[in-house]
Enzyme design. Structure first.
Site, PDB file in Angstrom:
ATOM      1  N   CYS A   3       0.861  -1.191   0.000  1.00  0.00           N
ATOM      2  CA  CYS A   3       0.000   0.000   0.000  1.00  0.00           C
ATOM      3  C   CYS A   3       0.893   1.236   0.000  1.00  0.00           C
ATOM      4  O   CYS A   3       1.744   1.403   0.874  1.00  0.00           O
ATOM      5  CB  CYS A   3      -0.925   0.000   1.222  1.00  0.00           C
ATOM      6  SG  CYS A   3      -1.783   1.576   1.447  1.00  0.00           S
ATOM      7  N   CYS A   6       0.591   3.340   3.246  1.00  0.00           N
ATOM      8  CA  CYS A   6       1.235   2.664   4.377  1.00  0.00           C
ATOM      9  C   CYS A   6       2.753   2.818   4.271  1.00  0.00           C
ATOM     10  O   CYS A   6       3.431   3.049   5.281  1.00  0.00           O
ATOM     11  CB  CYS A   6       0.844   1.186   4.433  1.00  0.00           C
ATOM     12  SG  CYS A   6      -0.811   0.882   5.101  1.00  0.00           S
ATOM     13  N   ASP A  29      -0.003  16.744  -1.137  1.00  0.00           N
ATOM     14  CA  ASP A  29      -0.324  15.955  -2.329  1.00  0.00           C
ATOM     15  C   ASP A  29       0.750  16.211  -3.390  1.00  0.00           C
ATOM     16  O   ASP A  29       1.188  17.340  -3.604  1.00  0.00           O
ATOM     17  CB  ASP A  29      -1.710  16.333  -2.859  1.00  0.00           C
ATOM     18  CG  ASP A  29      -2.242  15.304  -3.845  1.00  0.00           C
ATOM     19  OD1 ASP A  29      -3.197  14.589  -3.502  1.00  0.00           O
ATOM     20  OD2 ASP A  29      -1.676  15.194  -4.968  1.00  0.00           O
ATOM     21  N   HIS A  45      -4.601   0.969   8.341  1.00  0.00           N
ATOM     22  CA  HIS A  45      -4.992   0.802   6.941  1.00  0.00           C
ATOM     23  C   HIS A  45      -6.486   0.518   6.829  1.00  0.00           C
ATOM     24  O   HIS A  45      -6.959  -0.549   7.204  1.00  0.00           O
ATOM     25  CB  HIS A  45      -4.206  -0.322   6.253  1.00  0.00           C
ATOM     26  CG  HIS A  45      -4.625  -0.484   4.811  1.00  0.00           C
ATOM     27  ND1 HIS A  45      -4.033   0.210   3.778  1.00  0.00           N
ATOM     28  CD2 HIS A  45      -5.638  -1.195   4.249  1.00  0.00           C
ATOM     29  CE1 HIS A  45      -4.653  -0.086   2.646  1.00  0.00           C
ATOM     30  NE2 HIS A  45      -5.628  -0.948   2.905  1.00  0.00           N
ATOM     31  N   GLY A  92     -13.613   8.339  -8.472  1.00  0.00           N
ATOM     32  CA  GLY A  92     -12.249   8.532  -8.959  1.00  0.00           C
ATOM     33  C   GLY A  92     -11.168   8.205  -7.947  1.00  0.00           C
ATOM     34  O   GLY A  92     -10.039   8.701  -8.054  1.00  0.00           O
ATOM     35  N   THR A  94      -8.102   6.643  -6.468  1.00  0.00           N
ATOM     36  CA  THR A  94      -6.963   5.978  -7.125  1.00  0.00           C
ATOM     37  C   THR A  94      -6.037   5.297  -6.126  1.00  0.00           C
ATOM     38  O   THR A  94      -5.289   4.400  -6.501  1.00  0.00           O
ATOM     39  CB  THR A  94      -6.136   6.984  -7.955  1.00  0.00           C
ATOM     40  OG1 THR A  94      -5.678   8.035  -7.110  1.00  0.00           O
ATOM     41  CG2 THR A  94      -6.961   7.573  -9.096  1.00  0.00           C
ATOM     42  N   HIS A  97      -6.064   3.539   0.256  1.00  0.00           N
ATOM     43  CA  HIS A  97      -5.848   3.741   1.694  1.00  0.00           C
ATOM     44  C   HIS A  97      -6.633   5.018   1.976  1.00  0.00           C
ATOM     45  O   HIS A  97      -6.333   6.078   1.395  1.00  0.00           O
ATOM     46  CB  HIS A  97      -4.353   3.894   2.004  1.00  0.00           C
ATOM     47  CG  HIS A  97      -4.034   4.120   3.459  1.00  0.00           C
ATOM     48  ND1 HIS A  97      -3.169   3.303   4.172  1.00  0.00           N
ATOM     49  CD2 HIS A  97      -4.444   5.078   4.325  1.00  0.00           C
ATOM     50  CE1 HIS A  97      -3.063   3.749   5.414  1.00  0.00           C
ATOM     51  NE2 HIS A  97      -3.838   4.825   5.537  1.00  0.00           N
ATOM     52  N   HIS A  99      -8.164   8.389   2.588  1.00  0.00           N
ATOM     53  CA  HIS A  99      -7.505   9.691   2.713  1.00  0.00           C
ATOM     54  C   HIS A  99      -8.516  10.807   2.522  1.00  0.00           C
ATOM     55  O   HIS A  99      -9.496  10.653   1.797  1.00  0.00           O
ATOM     56  CB  HIS A  99      -6.344   9.830   1.724  1.00  0.00           C
ATOM     57  CG  HIS A  99      -6.722   9.532   0.299  1.00  0.00           C
ATOM     58  ND1 HIS A  99      -6.827   8.244  -0.193  1.00  0.00           N
ATOM     59  CD2 HIS A  99      -7.025  10.351  -0.733  1.00  0.00           C
ATOM     60  CE1 HIS A  99      -7.174   8.294  -1.470  1.00  0.00           C
ATOM     61  NE2 HIS A  99      -7.311   9.549  -1.825  1.00  0.00           N
ATOM     62  N   HIS A 101      -8.724  14.752   1.346  1.00  0.00           N
ATOM     63  CA  HIS A 101      -8.064  15.891   0.707  1.00  0.00           C
ATOM     64  C   HIS A 101      -8.480  17.165   1.441  1.00  0.00           C
ATOM     65  O   HIS A 101      -9.681  17.404   1.617  1.00  0.00           O
ATOM     66  CB  HIS A 101      -8.510  16.032  -0.748  1.00  0.00           C
ATOM     67  CG  HIS A 101      -8.202  14.854  -1.631  1.00  0.00           C
ATOM     68  ND1 HIS A 101      -7.148  14.839  -2.518  1.00  0.00           N
ATOM     69  CD2 HIS A 101      -8.833  13.659  -1.789  1.00  0.00           C
ATOM     70  CE1 HIS A 101      -7.144  13.685  -3.178  1.00  0.00           C
ATOM     71  NE2 HIS A 101      -8.156  12.943  -2.751  1.00  0.00           N
TER      72      HIS A 101
HETATM   73  P1  AMP Z   1      -7.726   9.907  -4.903  1.00  0.00           P
HETATM   74  O1  AMP Z   1      -7.835  10.140  -6.386  1.00  0.00           O
HETATM   75  O2  AMP Z   1      -8.826  10.542  -4.111  1.00  0.00           O
HETATM   76  O3  AMP Z   1      -7.537   8.439  -4.580  1.00  0.00           O
HETATM   77  O4  AMP Z   1      -6.433  10.698  -4.447  1.00  0.00           O
HETATM   78  C1  AMP Z   1      -5.149  10.158  -4.439  1.00  0.00           C
HETATM   79  C2  AMP Z   1      -4.218  11.332  -4.319  1.00  0.00           C
HETATM   80  O5  AMP Z   1      -2.946  10.851  -3.939  1.00  0.00           O
HETATM   81  C3  AMP Z   1      -4.035  12.121  -5.621  1.00  0.00           C
HETATM   82  O6  AMP Z   1      -4.420  13.481  -5.417  1.00  0.00           O
HETATM   83  C4  AMP Z   1      -2.540  11.977  -5.909  1.00  0.00           C
HETATM   84  O7  AMP Z   1      -1.968  13.148  -6.454  1.00  0.00           O
HETATM   85  C5  AMP Z   1      -1.978  11.673  -4.529  1.00  0.00           C
HETATM   86  N1  AMP Z   1      -0.724  10.927  -4.522  1.00  0.00           N
HETATM   87  C6  AMP Z   1      -0.428   9.797  -5.208  1.00  0.00           C
HETATM   88  N2  AMP Z   1       0.837   9.395  -4.929  1.00  0.00           N
HETATM   89  C7  AMP Z   1       1.318  10.281  -4.024  1.00  0.00           C
HETATM   90  C8  AMP Z   1       2.569  10.405  -3.345  1.00  0.00           C
HETATM   91  N3  AMP Z   1       3.582   9.532  -3.517  1.00  0.00           N
HETATM   92  N4  AMP Z   1       2.736  11.461  -2.506  1.00  0.00           N
HETATM   93  C9  AMP Z   1       1.740  12.350  -2.325  1.00  0.00           C
HETATM   94  N5  AMP Z   1       0.533  12.279  -2.923  1.00  0.00           N
HETATM   95  C10 AMP Z   1       0.331  11.263  -3.770  1.00  0.00           C
HETATM   96 ZN    ZN Z   2      -2.417   1.434   3.591  1.00  0.00          ZN
END
Ligand code: AMP
Ligand code: ZN
Length: 113
Positions: A3, A6, A29, A45, A92, A94, A97, A99, A101
């Site tokens: 993950c 994680c 981000d 997690h 959307g 991606t 885990h 999170h 925003h």
């Molecule tokens: P979501 O589309 O809601 O799942 O948001 C995932 C977010 O994680 C996106 O805004 C990505 O830009 C961000 N993201 C992906 N990889 C990383 C990383 N290594 N460090 C910081 N943010 C990341």
């Molecule tokens: Zn995780």
């Protein structure tokens, strides 16, 4: 389990930390959509909001406390901000885990869907 977030919590993948305590981690981000774009995550997690239960929901309330504190520290508490969590394909999501925003520092798009 593999993950990304994680691994970020463990420090195996670098991140720009803005806050950490025993249950929550927050970092910038990598692809900011606004002048302030911070991700606030539980250290435990959980894949998405779908995993939130009465047993683990205290951390969600705590995440909102952290969001309010960070908004103040980052100077967007008065101008306004948005806290959003995408759950699943249609939203959307991606990274699987959970999170939140934290977005602000500009007039945000008002369209919610
Ligand atoms: P979501 O589309 O809601 O799942 O948001 C995932 C977010 O994680 C996106 O805004 C990505 O830009 C961000 N993201 C992906 N990889 C990383 C990383 N290594 N460090 C910081 N943010 C990341
Ligand atoms: Zn995780």
């Amino acid at each position: 389990m593999d993950c990304l977030f994680c691994s970020i919590i463990k420090g195996e993948i670098p991140s720009t930390k803005v806050y950490e305590d025993e249950s929550v981690y927050a970092f910038k981000d990598i692809n900011p959509m606004a002048p302030v774009h911070v991700l606030i995550i539980p250290k435990v997690h959980l894949s998405s909001i779908n995993d939130v239960t009465v047993e683990n929901s205290a951390v969600i309330a705590h995440i909102y406390e952290v969001a309010a504190k960070l908004a103040k520290e980052l100077g967007i508490d008065e101008s306004g901000y948005r806290v959003v969590s995408n759950c699943g394909a249609d939203a959307g999501q991606t990274v699987f885990h959970l999170h939140f925003h934290l977005l602000g520092g500009k007039k945000l798009n008002v369209e919610m869907c």
